[in-house]
Design a protein around this motif. Structure first.
Motif, mmCIF file in Angstrom:
data_model
loop_
_atom_site.group_PDB
_atom_site.id
_atom_site.type_symbol
_atom_site.label_atom_id
_atom_site.label_comp_id
_atom_site.label_asym_id
_atom_site.label_seq_id
_atom_site.Cartn_x
_atom_site.Cartn_y
_atom_site.Cartn_z
ATOM 1 N N LEU A 39 0.785 -1.440 -0.124
ATOM 2 C CA LEU A 39 0.062 0.058 -0.002
ATOM 3 C C LEU A 39 0.798 1.353 -0.036
ATOM 4 C CD1 LEU A 39 -3.149 0.060 -0.129
ATOM 5 C CD2 LEU A 39 -2.878 0.883 2.264
ATOM 6 N N VAL A 42 1.789 1.638 -3.191
ATOM 7 C CA VAL A 42 0.704 2.531 -4.220
ATOM 8 C C VAL A 42 0.726 4.046 -4.005
ATOM 9 C CG1 VAL A 42 -1.788 2.694 -4.551
ATOM 10 C CG2 VAL A 42 -0.850 0.306 -4.034
ATOM 11 N N VAL A 93 -8.438 12.179 -2.979
ATOM 12 C CA VAL A 93 -8.851 10.996 -3.235
ATOM 13 C C VAL A 93 -7.619 9.826 -2.914
ATOM 14 C CG1 VAL A 93 -9.090 9.514 -5.308
ATOM 15 C CG2 VAL A 93 -9.955 11.816 -5.201
ATOM 16 N N ALA A 96 -8.487 9.089 0.939
ATOM 17 C CA ALA A 96 -9.508 7.978 1.084
ATOM 18 C C ALA A 96 -9.142 6.507 0.835
ATOM 19 C CB ALA A 96 -10.827 8.602 0.293
ATOM 20 N N LEU A 97 -8.510 6.284 -0.414
ATOM 21 C CA LEU A 97 -8.028 5.074 -0.712
ATOM 22 C C LEU A 97 -7.091 4.379 0.100
ATOM 23 C CD1 LEU A 97 -7.375 5.697 -4.657
ATOM 24 C CD2 LEU A 97 -8.612 3.772 -3.580
ATOM 25 N N VAL A 100 -9.154 3.228 2.967
ATOM 26 C CA VAL A 100 -10.115 1.951 2.764
ATOM 27 C C VAL A 100 -9.124 0.785 2.759
ATOM 28 C CG1 VAL A 100 -11.351 0.901 1.052
ATOM 29 C CG2 VAL A 100 -11.976 3.149 1.520
ATOM 30 N N GLY A 101 -7.942 1.084 1.892
ATOM 31 C CA GLY A 101 -7.082 0.029 1.881
ATOM 32 C C GLY A 101 -6.582 -0.622 3.216
ATOM 33 N N LEU A 104 -8.933 -2.611 5.013
ATOM 34 C CA LEU A 104 -9.150 -3.965 4.377
ATOM 35 C C LEU A 104 -7.819 -4.667 4.965
ATOM 36 C CD1 LEU A 104 -9.984 -3.300 0.713
ATOM 37 C CD2 LEU A 104 -11.597 -4.450 2.790
ATOM 38 N N ILE A 105 -6.929 -4.022 4.948
ATOM 39 C CA ILE A 105 -5.567 -4.933 5.635
ATOM 40 C C ILE A 105 -5.764 -5.259 7.066
ATOM 41 C CG2 ILE A 105 -3.375 -4.755 6.152
ATOM 42 C CD1 ILE A 105 -2.859 -3.071 3.582
ATOM 43 N N ARG A 107 -8.588 -5.744 8.527
ATOM 44 C CA ARG A 107 -9.630 -7.128 8.413
ATOM 45 C C ARG A 107 -8.787 -8.399 8.152
ATOM 46 N NH1 ARG A 107 -15.119 -7.575 5.173
ATOM 47 N NH2 ARG A 107 -14.940 -9.681 5.354
ATOM 48 N N ILE A 108 -7.980 -8.198 7.185
ATOM 49 C CA ILE A 108 -7.405 -9.521 6.523
ATOM 50 C C ILE A 108 -6.525 -9.918 7.782
ATOM 51 C CG2 ILE A 108 -5.471 -10.244 5.195
ATOM 52 C CD1 ILE A 108 -6.719 -8.404 2.981
ATOM 53 N N GLU B 141 -12.837 7.256 -9.225
ATOM 54 C CA GLU B 141 -12.196 6.895 -7.936
ATOM 55 C C GLU B 141 -13.240 6.632 -6.690
ATOM 56 O OE1 GLU B 141 -9.704 5.471 -7.709
ATOM 57 O OE2 GLU B 141 -7.740 6.770 -7.552
ATOM 58 N N LEU B 145 -13.938 3.461 -4.927
ATOM 59 C CA LEU B 145 -13.964 3.297 -3.450
ATOM 60 C C LEU B 145 -15.126 2.636 -2.912
ATOM 61 C CD1 LEU B 145 -12.795 6.689 -2.495
ATOM 62 C CD2 LEU B 145 -11.711 4.543 -1.769
ATOM 63 N N TYR B 148 -15.067 -1.308 -3.658
ATOM 64 C CA TYR B 148 -14.191 -1.941 -3.000
ATOM 65 C C TYR B 148 -14.951 -2.100 -1.292
ATOM 66 C CZ TYR B 148 -10.698 0.392 -5.768
ATOM 67 O OH TYR B 148 -10.295 1.070 -6.781
ATOM 68 N N PRO B 157 -13.809 -14.191 4.922
ATOM 69 C CA PRO B 157 -12.371 -13.354 5.035
ATOM 70 C C PRO B 157 -11.760 -13.267 3.568
ATOM 71 C CG PRO B 157 -12.167 -15.717 5.633
ATOM 72 C CD PRO B 157 -13.685 -15.663 5.779
ATOM 73 N N ALA B 160 -12.314 -9.779 1.766
ATOM 74 C CA ALA B 160 -11.792 -8.710 2.236
ATOM 75 C C ALA B 160 -10.104 -8.793 1.038
ATOM 76 C CB ALA B 160 -11.174 -8.669 3.519
ATOM 77 N N VAL B 161 -9.763 -9.782 1.125
ATOM 78 C CA VAL B 161 -8.579 -10.305 0.013
ATOM 79 C C VAL B 161 -8.924 -9.733 -1.478
ATOM 80 C CG1 VAL B 161 -6.788 -11.842 -0.769
ATOM 81 C CG2 VAL B 161 -7.963 -12.092 1.539
ATOM 82 N N LEU B 164 -9.102 -5.915 -1.560
ATOM 83 C CA LEU B 164 -7.764 -5.392 -1.499
ATOM 84 C C LEU B 164 -6.970 -5.577 -2.981
ATOM 85 C CD1 LEU B 164 -5.733 -3.869 0.536
ATOM 86 C CD2 LEU B 164 -4.472 -5.899 0.681
ATOM 87 N N LEU B 167 -8.451 -3.394 -4.910
ATOM 88 C CA LEU B 167 -8.082 -1.721 -4.683
ATOM 89 C C LEU B 167 -6.646 -1.273 -5.273
ATOM 90 C CD1 LEU B 167 -8.564 0.022 -1.528
ATOM 91 C CD2 LEU B 167 -6.529 -0.096 -2.209
ATOM 92 N N ILE B 168 -5.880 -2.402 -5.141
ATOM 93 C CA ILE B 168 -4.654 -1.937 -5.435
ATOM 94 C C ILE B 168 -4.488 -1.857 -7.028
ATOM 95 C CG2 ILE B 168 -1.993 -2.799 -5.808
ATOM 96 C CD1 ILE B 168 -2.424 -3.991 -2.762
ATOM 97 N N THR B 171 -6.545 1.207 -8.550
ATOM 98 C CA THR B 171 -5.894 2.246 -8.168
ATOM 99 C C THR B 171 -4.786 2.493 -9.210
ATOM 100 O OG1 THR B 171 -6.024 2.181 -5.859
ATOM 101 C CG2 THR B 171 -4.940 3.812 -6.360
#
Lengths: 127, 532
Positions: A39, A42, A93, A96-97, A100-101, A104-105, A107-108, B141, B145, B148, B157, B160-161, B164, B167-168, B171
């Protein structure tokens, strides 16, 4: 040919640097196994684009784009304000990304107990 | 042009984004208001879009300049409703309202989910209505967002993977587009699509370093959109995202998110760069057509070997969008209309197929192709609707899938690109291969009495109460007659879910008769683009 390349590097080195930075970000995103560092990659990639926009707006000898009330606008040399505004929006922007990222991480990590992609792949293959 | 119609483009974008806060605020006091707010909003949005479409039909383009920055043109951000964008906006609002019929019982629940849903719809409408290339990035975007977050709202689970990963990659796609916008701005000094469309032909004629910048801009923008539209080999996020998203979310994402991105690609290619630039640049159309054709073949081949039904449909999307991108590369009027028809037809069909997958997973406990065995006997309505949609997807007339492919094929013949026509034919055969697998299982394979590996029923997320019917079906054990297999719980499927599924199946067939209507409706737009 080589002279031309050197000339471009000497006068437009900002662009070259930006694209090197972009490459570093992209490499980090692809090659790093840690999700958080991915991330960050990114983010670096996006930051390089922001810097690229700022470099586009630069005018040789230009000032900050604030127009004084009394002068005639035609004679002023100033940096183009539009790319700056674009970058401001793009930064928002990007934040925000990232948020969110990271969510998610988190949660993972809570579900699998790892942040590394290779371990994650093993855990998921076992299930 | 009435005052209201001029205001509508701005309202269509602002209203859903502002109303997205309502479910959260009301959620402080009441438990389940999200669905109602979303239903009222999307229905109103659909009505407003229909009104806007009528205004466009009567008077042509409707332009709303934000913040009154009208003069000189190109300073303010414009929202443009023309024949092309209104068509996509109609698809967005109609699908958004329709899929809610599934979500009412099928979930996901929770007020925050519906806040995200409204944000997504607002972003999609913005993406379809914007007339400014940088504004388009922002809406890309926003859509990303919201998507995602919606994918990650799944229980497992895995979601979420998948989110992500999307998302990557998403983006990177949007960032590539942004770099392209930067080059465009360097070359022309403009961001407004209308202005860019007027400046670019002059740059093409002049040549020099500005033209090089334009070509670099197109390359970055195309790669960015290829990622967002999921073209091979940049499609890898899509199967994961579609498979692991909640069953109620997949129809919306599959029908709208990539579709509107593909629309944006078409808008940028034809409105901003223009056919002149596309044909004048060496190897440009060849590369676009090749990317599309390879995606068609790779997507359908990968779909044939999938076991999971949702994953199979996801790979099928890769191939269908490949057709659209290939059609963009043909640069003929017929192929362009074909691409638009196929975008809309594919959106409708995929919404239906993923709703069907959700209904069948809920009511029959089947998620893989093998588990679909004997579906026709046990759930005749769901099986028949799925069958019709699959046949429409193959492209057997009369259906939405047929007319899109037909126009693209005619366009390929007009452009004398025979390989493309051959690929379209081949793709039909490959689509038949995976659709026939499902049809065969549903109608001709007797059900096997194996325990379903996917236990039916839903996890009540966010404190939502499970329906009473589900409980009784599971505890009481209502045995079905004959050789019906007791899997899943038919009571979990509401009337609304089946009704929307049947309605979409009927719509997919009816759209098959609308080819001429689409062609006429788009004519003012295509005339303007192709006769400059």
């Amino acid at each position: 040919m080589i002279e031309g390349a050197i000339d471009i590097l000497a006068t437009r080195y900002a662009y070259a640097l930006m694209f090197v930075l972009m490459g570093i970000g992209m490499y980090m995103m692809i090659a790093n196994e840690n999700l958080v560092k991915k991330l960050i990659g990114v983010n670096l990639f996006q930051t390089a684009i922001f810097l690229f926009f700022v470099a586009v707006a630069y005018v040789e000898g230009g000032k900050a784009p604030i127009v004084p009330a009394d002068s005639s606008p035609g004679e002023l040399a100033m940096a183009s304000p539009l790319p700056h505004v674009i970058v401001l929006t793009a930064i928002v922007v990007g934040i925000a990304l990232t948020a969110v990222g990271l969510a998610l991480i988190v949660r993972i990590y809570a579900e699998y107990g790892t942040l590394r992609e290779d371990t994650l792949r093993e855990v998921r293959a076992d299930e | 042009m009435s005052r209201l119609a001029e205001l509508l483009p701005a309202l269509l974008v602002a209203a859903p984004i502002l109303l997205a806060t309502v479910p959260i605020v009301l959620g402080l006091r009441f438990e389940r208001t999200g669905w109602s707010v979303a239903a009222v909003t999307t229905t109103a949005l659909f009505a407003a879009t229909a009104y806007l479409a009528a205004a466009v039909y009567e008077t042509g383009r409707v332009v709303h300049v934000l913040g009154n920055w009208g003069e000189p043109q190109g300073i303010g951000i414009e929202l443009v409703a023309d024949e092309f964008s209104v068509l996509i906006a109609l698809l967005v609002t109609l699908t958004a309202a329709g899929v809610l019929a599934y979500m009412r019982v099928g979930g996901p629940r929770g007020n925050t989910f519906y806040a995200g849903y409204l944000l997504l719809i607002g972003g999609l409408l913005g993406l379809s209505l914007t007339g400014d290339v940088f504004n388009m990035f922002v809406f890309l975007e926003i859509v990303g967002l919201a998507t995602y977050a919606m994918i990650a709202s799944g229980d497992g689970p895995e979601s979420a993977v998948a989110a992500l990963k999307y998302l990557i990659l998403g983006t990177v796609g949007a960032s590539m587009y942004l770099i392209g916008v930067g080059f465009l701005f360097m070359a022309t000094g403009a961001l407004n699509m209308q202005v860019l469309g007027e400046v670019i032909p002059a740059v093409v004629e002049e040549g020099g370093s500005d033209l090089t910048l334009l070509r670099a801009a197109f390359a970055f923008i195309f790669v960015g959109f290829a990622l967002k539209v999921a073209q091979w080999p940049l499609h890898t996020w899509q199967p994961d995202a579609y498979q692991h998203a909640p069953d109620g979310v997949t129809p919306v994402i599959a029908a709208l998110v990539s579709t509107v991105s593909a629309y944006a690609l078409g808008r940028v290619m034809y409105n901003v760069f223009g056919p002149e630039f596309l044909t004048a640049t060496p190897y440009l159309t060849e590369i676009v057509v090749t990317v599309g054709c390879v995606s068609v073949l790779a997507g359908s081949t990968l779909a044939v070997i999938q076991r999971d039904v949702k994953r199979m449909f996801a790979y099928s999307s890769v191939s269908q969008f490949g057709l659209v991108v290939a059609a963009y590369g043909l640069v003929t009027q017929t192929a362009f209309v074909g691409a638009v028809i196929h975008l809309i037809g594919h959106g409708v069909m995929k919404a239906g197929l993923f709703i069907a997958a959700g209904v069948i997973a809920l009511g029959y406990g089947a998620r893989t192709v093998n588990e679909y065995a004997g579906l026709a006997k046990n759930r005749p309505v769901a099986a028949a609707s799925t069958g019709i949609l699959l046949i429409a997807l193959i492209g057997i007339p009369p259906s939405a899938g047929f007319i899109g492919k037909w126009y693209i094929a005619v366009g390929a013949v007009e452009a004398e690109l025979w390989p493309v026509a051959a690929v379209i034919f081949l793709s039909t055969m490959l689509t038949l291969a995976y659709a026939a697998r499902l049809l065969e299982k549903m109608y001709f394979t007797p059900p096997t009495p194996v325990e379903s590996p996917h236990p039916p029923g839903r996890v009540a997320a966010d404190g939502g109460e499970p329906e009473a019917g589900v409980e009784t079906a599971r505890d009481g054990g209502s045995l079905l007659e004959g050789d019906s297999i007791r899997r899943g719980s038919p009571d979990a499927v509401s009337f609304g879910m089946v009704a929307i599924l049947v309605a979409i199946a009927v719509a997919a067939v009816l759209l098959g008769f609308a080819g001429g209507a689409f062609f006429e409706w788009l004519e003012p737009f295509t005339e303007e683009v192709f006769t400059e």
